[in-house]
Each structure stands twice: as C-alpha cells, then as structure tokens.
Design an enzyme around this catalytic site. Structure first.
Site, PDB file in Angstrom:
ATOM      1  NE  ARG A   1      54.357  96.825 -16.348  1.00 47.28           N
ATOM      2  CZ  ARG A   1      54.852  97.698 -15.464  1.00 47.28           C
ATOM      3  NH1 ARG A   1      55.965  98.346 -15.722  1.00 47.28           N
ATOM      4  NH2 ARG A   1      54.230  97.910 -14.326  1.00 47.28           N
TER       5      ARG A   1
ATOM      6  CG  PHE B   1      58.273  90.130 -19.884  1.00 47.30           C
ATOM      7  CD1 PHE B   1      58.771  88.824 -19.820  1.00 47.30           C
ATOM      8  CD2 PHE B   1      58.843  91.079 -19.070  1.00 47.30           C
ATOM      9  CE1 PHE B   1      59.821  88.496 -18.977  1.00 47.30           C
ATOM     10  CE2 PHE B   1      59.907  90.771 -18.220  1.00 47.30           C
ATOM     11  CZ  PHE B   1      60.399  89.469 -18.174  1.00 47.30           C
TER      12      PHE B   1
ATOM     13  CG  ASN C   1      41.184  79.161 -10.582  1.00 56.34           C
ATOM     14  OD1 ASN C   1      40.379  78.281 -10.862  1.00 56.34           O
ATOM     15  ND2 ASN C   1      41.837  79.845 -11.500  1.00 56.34           N
TER      16      ASN C   1
ATOM     17  CB  ALA D   1      42.662  77.144 -16.732  1.00 53.26           C
TER      18      ALA D   1
ATOM     19  N   GLY E   1      36.544  82.993 -19.880  1.00 49.89           N
ATOM     20  CA  GLY E   1      36.623  82.647 -21.304  1.00 49.89           C
ATOM     21  C   GLY E   1      35.231  82.763 -21.931  1.00 49.89           C
TER      22      GLY E   1
ATOM     23  CE1 TYR F   1      48.446  85.561 -12.638  1.00 55.17           C
ATOM     24  CE2 TYR F   1      49.979  87.385 -12.920  1.00 55.17           C
ATOM     25  CZ  TYR F   1      49.353  86.264 -13.413  1.00 55.17           C
ATOM     26  OH  TYR F   1      49.640  85.828 -14.683  1.00 55.17           O
TER      27      TYR F   1
HETATM   28  N1  UDP Z   1      47.936 101.392 -17.652  1.00 54.30           N
HETATM   29  C1  UDP Z   1      47.422 102.675 -17.789  1.00 54.30           C
HETATM   30  N2  UDP Z   1      46.102 102.801 -18.090  1.00 54.30           N
HETATM   31  C2  UDP Z   1      45.267 101.741 -18.277  1.00 54.30           C
HETATM   32  C3  UDP Z   1      45.814 100.446 -18.148  1.00 54.30           C
HETATM   33  C4  UDP Z   1      47.157 100.310 -17.836  1.00 54.30           C
HETATM   34  O1  UDP Z   1      48.130 103.679 -17.623  1.00 54.30           O
HETATM   35  O2  UDP Z   1      44.062 101.917 -18.544  1.00 54.30           O
HETATM   36  C5  UDP Z   1      49.384 101.236 -17.349  1.00 54.30           C
HETATM   37  C6  UDP Z   1      49.641 100.452 -16.081  1.00 54.30           C
HETATM   38  O3  UDP Z   1      49.646 101.301 -14.959  1.00 54.30           O
HETATM   39  C7  UDP Z   1      50.997  99.828 -16.380  1.00 54.30           C
HETATM   40  C8  UDP Z   1      50.996  99.617 -17.888  1.00 54.30           C
HETATM   41  O4  UDP Z   1      49.960 100.482 -18.388  1.00 54.30           O
HETATM   42  O5  UDP Z   1      52.029 100.750 -16.076  1.00 54.30           O
HETATM   43  C9  UDP Z   1      50.702  98.193 -18.287  1.00 54.30           C
HETATM   44  O6  UDP Z   1      49.531  97.779 -17.607  1.00 54.30           O
HETATM   45  P1  UDP Z   1      48.720  96.468 -17.994  1.00 54.30           P
HETATM   46  O7  UDP Z   1      47.541  96.372 -17.074  1.00 54.30           O
HETATM   47  O8  UDP Z   1      48.440  96.460 -19.460  1.00 54.30           O
HETATM   48  O9  UDP Z   1      49.741  95.281 -17.723  1.00 54.30           O
HETATM   49  P2  UDP Z   1      50.571  94.877 -16.385  1.00 54.30           P
HETATM   50  O10 UDP Z   1      51.963  95.379 -16.630  1.00 54.30           O
HETATM   51  O11 UDP Z   1      49.905  95.490 -15.194  1.00 54.30           O
HETATM   52  O12 UDP Z   1      50.494  93.386 -16.389  1.00 54.30           O
END
Ligand code: UDP
Length: 328
Positions: free
Chosen positions: A225, A173, A96, A78, A35, A145
């Site tokens: 996503r 999400f 953590n 956190a 942060g 995680y």
């Molecule tokens: N992604 C990508 N390039 C980047 C970051 C993310 O292609 O620089 C893709 C990643 O592989 C996933 C989607 O974007 O398919 C979402 O990734 P992000 O890390 O934003 O969120 P996650 O779903 O991993 O929590």
C-alpha cells in the site's frame, strides 16, 4: 466561511486544523456517530470553530447550516469508510454516502454555493491494471464503499455540467500518522487500519497484531500500500481549496507518496521506530484486499504544487504518541 463536513473524524479534523492554522473560520458539521466531540472541543481551542451537530441524511439539518452561515466553499469528508462493513450492509453506505451527499449538493445549489472539495478514494479504481495508478486509470470498484464514492464522483461531473458546481476530487491512498503536537489523532472504533493496529498491540496487553495474508503475489507475500501522512493530506486540501478559489475549475487528483510498502515492511518500520519487538500472528487473507495499490501523484505535485514532506517514520512516531497517551 468554509463548511467542513465530517470534521470530527480523522482526516476531516486534521484538515480543519490546517485551515485554522491558516487563519480561516470554519463551520464544522458532524453527526458524531464516528467522529468525537473531544476532537471538536480541541479544534475550538485553536480558532473560530462553529459546530453544528447534524446528519446529512436529514436535509433539514444541512439546510439550517446554510441559512445560519454564509458558506463559500464546502470540504466534504463525512462518510462511512469501512470496506468490509460496506459489503455486509450496502444500504447503510448508499444511504449515507450517496443520499447524504446529494442532500448536501442540492442544498449547496439552492444557496448558490458552487465550490466543493470531495474526499474520494483509491478504492474507486478496483483491481489495478497497472502501477503506479494515475488519475486516468479505469474505475471499477470491487466493493460498495468504492461504488458509493465513484457514484458521487459521477454526480459531481453531471452537477458541474448542469449547475456549474465546481469540484476538486481528491482520491486518497492509505492515510497515516497524526498532528505533530498530538492534539488530535486517528480514533476509530473499531480500529481496522494497519499502523494503529500494530501500535495498539504495544500498548494494550490483550491485543495481538495480525497480518492478514502472507501469500500475495508480492516480494514478501504481504499486501503493498501507499501510506501518505495525514498532515501532508491536510495540506493538499488547503492547496486544492486555493486552486478552486483561484481557477474555478473542476479537477481530480490522486494523493499518495508513490512509494509502495508491504505490510511486513511497515511492521518492521514500527519495530525499528519503537525499538521494540512486537508480537505478531500470521492470518488468512482479509476479504477484498487487492495485492498492490500505490499512486502516481505527479498531477497533484505539478498542478497543486503539493510537496508531501513527511516520512513513514514521522507517521509511525506521531501515531504511537497518540496511541500511547490518548487512547490507551
Ligand atoms: N492489515 C493487516 N493487519 C491489520 C490491519 C490491516 O495485516 O490489523 C493489512 C490489510 O490486510 C491491508 C493493509 O494492511 O493489506 C492495509 O490495510 P488498512 O486497513 O490499513 O487499509 P486499506 O488498504 O484496507 O484501506
């Protein structure tokens, strides 16, 4: 008084802002590892914010907060939240996210504070068995995680039964965008998320955006996503807090838009909103990325009366303003 852990971070700070706008005094607890003190300073200009720098891994740090302030409810953000890092260093994550949270929950019980809103994640579901994912979907996380968040969910269930600690678990999400007045924003170091990385490549000469994986089993080959706006998410926390206050029952809600979008679709939306051609490199898949994740959020809409109002364009516009003005 409401205690917000992790309020110097991305989602915590936007939620803190929402609570300040609704005229609540808040206590902010953050170790400032991820942060930012600048975020706390901004929050302080917007209402009554009492800031304590402390670490949940040290129980005495959190004990002091409950001695100093009369806390009624806790919003607990956190946590460490990088999937790849959690695979390499699970100890850090369990210590953590689980031990730190246990310190918090035990302190709450010792002080007779029995209400918590907890930040969980769609990563607790693992590979989807069906889509959209509802709250009853099996939970089988594929990385540490997600395991740490699921462990806390289980602890909360047991603590409710044994100690009457009531919790609202919010499973997020993908989160995007920032404050409409661009006072605070998404500020991760390193930045791993899709939208900030696309936008970063338009303001930093030495950074080229990478698409990770174009051979997924999806219509255009890139991952799908569900990108929920951070202000809508903050509103959901306020509704969850009110629901907990009024009903004193534990419950679990997914928070997503119910609209899956591919990496390529988001990339194209960014080009359109910015009216710019953005350079891109196509890369190998990133470890641990499921092909498709999107939410069924009917429960939050029906029970919490959540009405997510922002579009992906809103998220991109605000994220771009933030990226351009404050981070470059
Ligand atoms: N992604 C990508 N390039 C980047 C970051 C993310 O292609 O620089 C893709 C990643 O592989 C996933 C989607 O974007 O398919 C979402 O990734 P992000 O890390 O934003 O969120 P996650 O779903 O991993 O929590």
């Amino acid at each position: 008084m409401i205690l917000i852990t992790g309020a110097a971070g991305y989602i915590g700070s936007h939620t803190a802002l929402k609570f300040l706008e609704k005229n609540n005094d808040i206590v902010v607890f953050d170790n400032l590892e991820n942060g930012h003190i600048e975020t706390v300073e901004t929050l302080k200009t917007l209402g009554d914010v009492y800031f304590i720098k402390g670490d949940l891994k040290n129980k005495s740090d959190i004990d002091k907060v409950f001695k100093q302030y009369k806390i009624d409810t806790v919003l607990h953000f956190a946590a460490y939240a990088l999937v790849e890092e959690s695979v390499k260093n699970p100890k850090k994550y369990y210590q953590n996210n689980v031990v730190g949270t246990l310190n918090l929950l035990n302190t709450m019980i010792e002080n007779n504070v029995k209400k918590i809103v907890f930040s969980s994640t769609c990563a607790t579901y693992g590979e989807p068995k069906y889509l959209p994912i509802d709250e009853n979907h099996t939970q089988n996380p594929v990385n540490p995680y997600g395991q740490t968040k699921l462990t806390v969910e289980k602890i909360l269930k047991d603590y409710d039964r044994a100690y009457n600690l009531k919790s609202i678990i919010l499973r997020y999400f993908n989160v995007a965008g920032c404050d409409e007045k661009i006072r605070i924003g998404e500020w991760h170091n390193p930045e791993t998320h899709l939208i900030p990385n696309i936008l970063k490549s338009t303001v930093q000469d030495d950074y080229v955006f990478n698409i990770y994986g174009t051979d997924y089993d999806t219509p255009d080959g890139t991952c799908i996503r569900d990108y929920v706006n951070v202000n809508d998410l903050a509103e959901a926390h306020f509704l969850a807090y009110k629901y907990l206050e009024q009903n004193n029952v534990s419950d679990i809600f997914n928070l997503g838009t119910e609209n899956g979008q591919s990496v390529k679709e988001i990339f194209e939306a960014c080009q359109k909103v910015l009216n710019k051609k953005i350079p891109v490199k196509l890369r190998e898949r990133r470890d641990g990325d499921p092909a498709k994740l999107y939410a069924n959020s009917e429960k939050a809409k029906t029970i919490l009366k959540w009405n997510p109002a922002h579009t992906i364009e809103d998220s991109i516009k605000t994220a771009y303003e933030w990226e351009k003005n404050f981070k470059a």
